[in-house]
Scaffold this motif. Structure first.
Motif, PDB file in Angstrom:
ATOM      1  N   TYR A 170       0.841  -1.182   0.000  1.00 45.64           N
ATOM      2  CA  TYR A 170       0.000   0.000   0.000  1.00 45.64           C
ATOM      3  C   TYR A 170       0.882   1.239   0.000  1.00 45.64           C
ATOM      4  N   PRO A 171       0.851   2.048  -1.047  1.00 47.50           N
ATOM      5  CA  PRO A 171       1.528   3.349  -0.972  1.00 47.50           C
ATOM      6  C   PRO A 171       0.639   4.292  -0.159  1.00 47.50           C
ATOM      7  N   MET A 172       1.220   4.956   0.827  1.00 41.10           N
ATOM      8  CA  MET A 172       0.417   5.849   1.675  1.00 41.10           C
ATOM      9  C   MET A 172       1.127   7.172   1.907  1.00 41.10           C
ATOM     10  N   TRP A 173       0.340   8.204   1.921  1.00 44.71           N
ATOM     11  CA  TRP A 173       0.805   9.532   2.315  1.00 44.71           C
ATOM     12  C   TRP A 173      -0.339  10.201   3.074  1.00 44.71           C
ATOM     13  N   ASN A 174      -0.123  10.432   4.359  1.00 40.77           N
ATOM     14  CA  ASN A 174      -1.129  11.062   5.224  1.00 40.77           C
ATOM     15  C   ASN A 174      -2.486  10.355   5.109  1.00 40.77           C
ATOM     16  N   GLU A 175      -2.469   9.060   5.338  1.00 44.36           N
ATOM     17  CA  GLU A 175      -3.683   8.263   5.172  1.00 44.36           C
ATOM     18  C   GLU A 175      -4.028   7.493   6.432  1.00 44.36           C
ATOM     19  N   ASP A 209      -3.476 -21.819  -1.888  1.00 44.01           N
ATOM     20  CA  ASP A 209      -2.995 -21.091  -3.061  1.00 44.01           C
ATOM     21  C   ASP A 209      -1.646 -20.419  -2.821  1.00 44.01           C
ATOM     22  N   ILE A 210      -1.369 -20.049  -1.571  1.00 39.91           N
ATOM     23  CA  ILE A 210      -0.070 -19.475  -1.215  1.00 39.91           C
ATOM     24  C   ILE A 210       0.368 -20.077   0.111  1.00 39.91           C
ATOM     25  N   GLY A 211       1.689 -20.019   0.365  1.00 34.39           N
ATOM     26  CA  GLY A 211       2.202 -20.554   1.608  1.00 34.39           C
ATOM     27  C   GLY A 211       2.273 -19.514   2.703  1.00 34.39           C
ATOM     28  N   ASP A 212       2.634 -18.316   2.369  1.00 31.92           N
ATOM     29  CA  ASP A 212       2.749 -17.242   3.344  1.00 31.92           C
ATOM     30  C   ASP A 212       2.543 -15.921   2.608  1.00 31.92           C
ATOM     31  N   TYR A 213       2.566 -14.843   3.350  1.00 31.34           N
ATOM     32  CA  TYR A 213       2.340 -13.539   2.737  1.00 31.34           C
ATOM     33  C   TYR A 213       3.012 -12.450   3.549  1.00 31.34           C
ATOM     34  N   GLU A 214       3.045 -11.284   2.945  1.00 29.51           N
ATOM     35  CA  GLU A 214       3.529 -10.089   3.628  1.00 29.51           C
ATOM     36  C   GLU A 214       2.670  -8.909   3.199  1.00 29.51           C
ATOM     37  N   LEU A 215       2.475  -7.980   4.115  1.00 28.51           N
ATOM     38  CA  LEU A 215       1.782  -6.724   3.825  1.00 28.51           C
ATOM     39  C   LEU A 215       2.801  -5.619   4.041  1.00 28.51           C
ATOM     40  N   ILE A 216       3.015  -4.825   3.036  1.00 27.69           N
ATOM     41  CA  ILE A 216       4.024  -3.775   3.086  1.00 27.69           C
ATOM     42  C   ILE A 216       3.340  -2.423   2.901  1.00 27.69           C
ATOM     43  N   VAL A 217       3.589  -1.518   3.814  1.00 30.43           N
ATOM     44  CA  VAL A 217       3.124  -0.146   3.658  1.00 30.43           C
ATOM     45  C   VAL A 217       4.340   0.705   3.339  1.00 30.43           C
ATOM     46  N   VAL A 218       4.264   1.408   2.230  1.00 33.13           N
ATOM     47  CA  VAL A 218       5.311   2.368   1.886  1.00 33.13           C
ATOM     48  C   VAL A 218       4.763   3.740   2.239  1.00 33.13           C
ATOM     49  N   ASP A 219       5.284   4.286   3.329  1.00 31.74           N
ATOM     50  CA  ASP A 219       4.850   5.601   3.797  1.00 31.74           C
ATOM     51  C   ASP A 219       5.712   6.654   3.120  1.00 31.74           C
ATOM     52  N   ASP A 220       5.074   7.495   2.337  1.00 31.47           N
ATOM     53  CA  ASP A 220       5.787   8.495   1.534  1.00 31.47           C
ATOM     54  C   ASP A 220       5.951   9.801   2.310  1.00 31.47           C
ATOM     55  N   THR A 251       0.169   8.049  10.174  1.00 27.77           N
ATOM     56  CA  THR A 251       0.186   6.860   9.320  1.00 27.77           C
ATOM     57  C   THR A 251       1.283   5.887   9.744  1.00 27.77           C
ATOM     58  N   ALA A 252       2.520   6.337   9.814  1.00 23.26           N
ATOM     59  CA  ALA A 252       3.643   5.445  10.130  1.00 23.26           C
ATOM     60  C   ALA A 252       3.497   4.839  11.526  1.00 23.26           C
ATOM     61  N   ASN A 253       3.072   5.624  12.496  1.00 24.71           N
ATOM     62  CA  ASN A 253       2.904   5.099  13.855  1.00 24.71           C
ATOM     63  C   ASN A 253       1.839   4.017  13.916  1.00 24.71           C
ATOM     64  N   LEU A 254       0.758   4.200  13.211  1.00 27.15           N
ATOM     65  CA  LEU A 254      -0.303   3.191  13.198  1.00 27.15           C
ATOM     66  C   LEU A 254       0.190   1.897  12.554  1.00 27.15           C
ATOM     67  N   VAL A 255       0.931   2.013  11.459  1.00 26.79           N
ATOM     68  CA  VAL A 255       1.466   0.817  10.806  1.00 26.79           C
ATOM     69  C   VAL A 255       2.437   0.106  11.745  1.00 26.79           C
ATOM     70  N   ARG A 256       3.280   0.863  12.444  1.00 25.57           N
ATOM     71  CA  ARG A 256       4.217   0.257  13.410  1.00 25.57           C
ATOM     72  C   ARG A 256       3.460  -0.539  14.481  1.00 25.57           C
ATOM     73  N   GLN A 257       2.331  -0.012  14.934  1.00 25.83           N
ATOM     74  CA  GLN A 257       1.535  -0.731  15.940  1.00 25.83           C
ATOM     75  C   GLN A 257       1.052  -2.075  15.388  1.00 25.83           C
ATOM     76  N   VAL A 297       3.537   8.887  -5.497  1.00 28.05           N
ATOM     77  CA  VAL A 297       2.971   7.537  -5.470  1.00 28.05           C
ATOM     78  C   VAL A 297       3.752   6.574  -6.370  1.00 28.05           C
ATOM     79  N   ALA A 298       4.280   7.045  -7.490  1.00 29.01           N
ATOM     80  CA  ALA A 298       5.039   6.143  -8.370  1.00 29.01           C
ATOM     81  C   ALA A 298       6.295   5.646  -7.668  1.00 29.01           C
ATOM     82  N   ALA A 299       7.004   6.530  -6.982  1.00 26.86           N
ATOM     83  CA  ALA A 299       8.201   6.119  -6.242  1.00 26.86           C
ATOM     84  C   ALA A 299       7.829   5.179  -5.096  1.00 26.86           C
ATOM     85  N   ALA A 300       6.702   5.440  -4.447  1.00 24.63           N
ATOM     86  CA  ALA A 300       6.255   4.550  -3.374  1.00 24.63           C
ATOM     87  C   ALA A 300       5.943   3.160  -3.932  1.00 24.63           C
ATOM     88  N   ARG A 301       5.311   3.105  -5.083  1.00 25.24           N
ATOM     89  CA  ARG A 301       5.025   1.809  -5.704  1.00 25.24           C
ATOM     90  C   ARG A 301       6.321   1.095  -6.075  1.00 25.24           C
TER      91      ARG A 301
END
Length: 176
Positions: free
Chosen positions: A4-9, A32-43, A49-55, A74-78
């Motif tokens: 998820y690319p995020m900026w002030n979200e 269908d998959i063995g494991d996963y990851e969720l990545i937030v790119v905070d721009d 935003t960043a503090n909530l993701v850290r929690q 957003v392009a750089a975050a992607r």
């Protein structure tokens, strides 16, 4: 990998991560998959935003936060998300996109065809109100390319895919 690319979200962090985790858990349960990851790119957000993701990351190690020191767009975050993703499939999901239950499992099956590089769900506007503009956006939103599946090609019924929600075979992103 879902990122998820995020900026002030800050208002979308919880909904996005809970929906992402639910979609991935469904794929794990189905095999269908063995494991996963969720990545937030905070721009370089200036809100919580960043503090909530850290929690969330403290509770679930599959959630990772990448943070840009300056706002790069957003392009750089992607691109940062692509570089960090380890999964066979990479899902780009804008944080304000509301994904319905089962959305990811309905898309991953298309990758059984080795020629498939990318798939996208139908993206419909979540519009409130009853005015003319709200009715138009609900019926003909710019991201809604119709209810029928279609091959994406110039001049075709579906000439492009919105990047608001997109799943790509990782090797298609790194082959160039």
């Amino acid at each position: 990998s879902i990122f998820y690319p995020m900026w002030n979200e800050e208002e979308y962090v919880e909904r996005a991560l809970v929906a992402g985790r639910r979609a991935c858990e469904q794929l794990v349960r189905s095999g269908d998959i063995g494991d996963y990851e969720l990545i937030v790119v905070d721009d370089c957000s200036t809100d919580r935003t960043a503090n909530l993701v850290r929690q969330f990351a403290q509770v679930d190690p599959r959630i990772r936060l990448l943070r840009h020191d300056t706002n790069r767009g957003v392009a750089a975050a992607r691109n940062s998300g692509i570089d960090a993703a380890a999964g066979e499939y990479v899902a780009f999901v804008d944080s304000d996109v509301v994904v319905p239950p089962g959305w990811l499992s309905g898309l991953v099956g298309h990758f059984a065809d080795p020629r498939t590089a990318a798939v996208a769900p139908r993206v419909r506007a979540a519009v409130g109100g009853t005015g003319l503009l709200a009715r138009y956006a609900a019926a003909r939103g710019p991201l809604d390319l119709g209810a029928r599946e279609a091959r994406v090609r110039p001049g075709g019924r579906v000439p492009y895919v919105p990047s608001a929600a997109l799943v790509v075979r990782r090797e298609a992103l790194t082959a160039a």
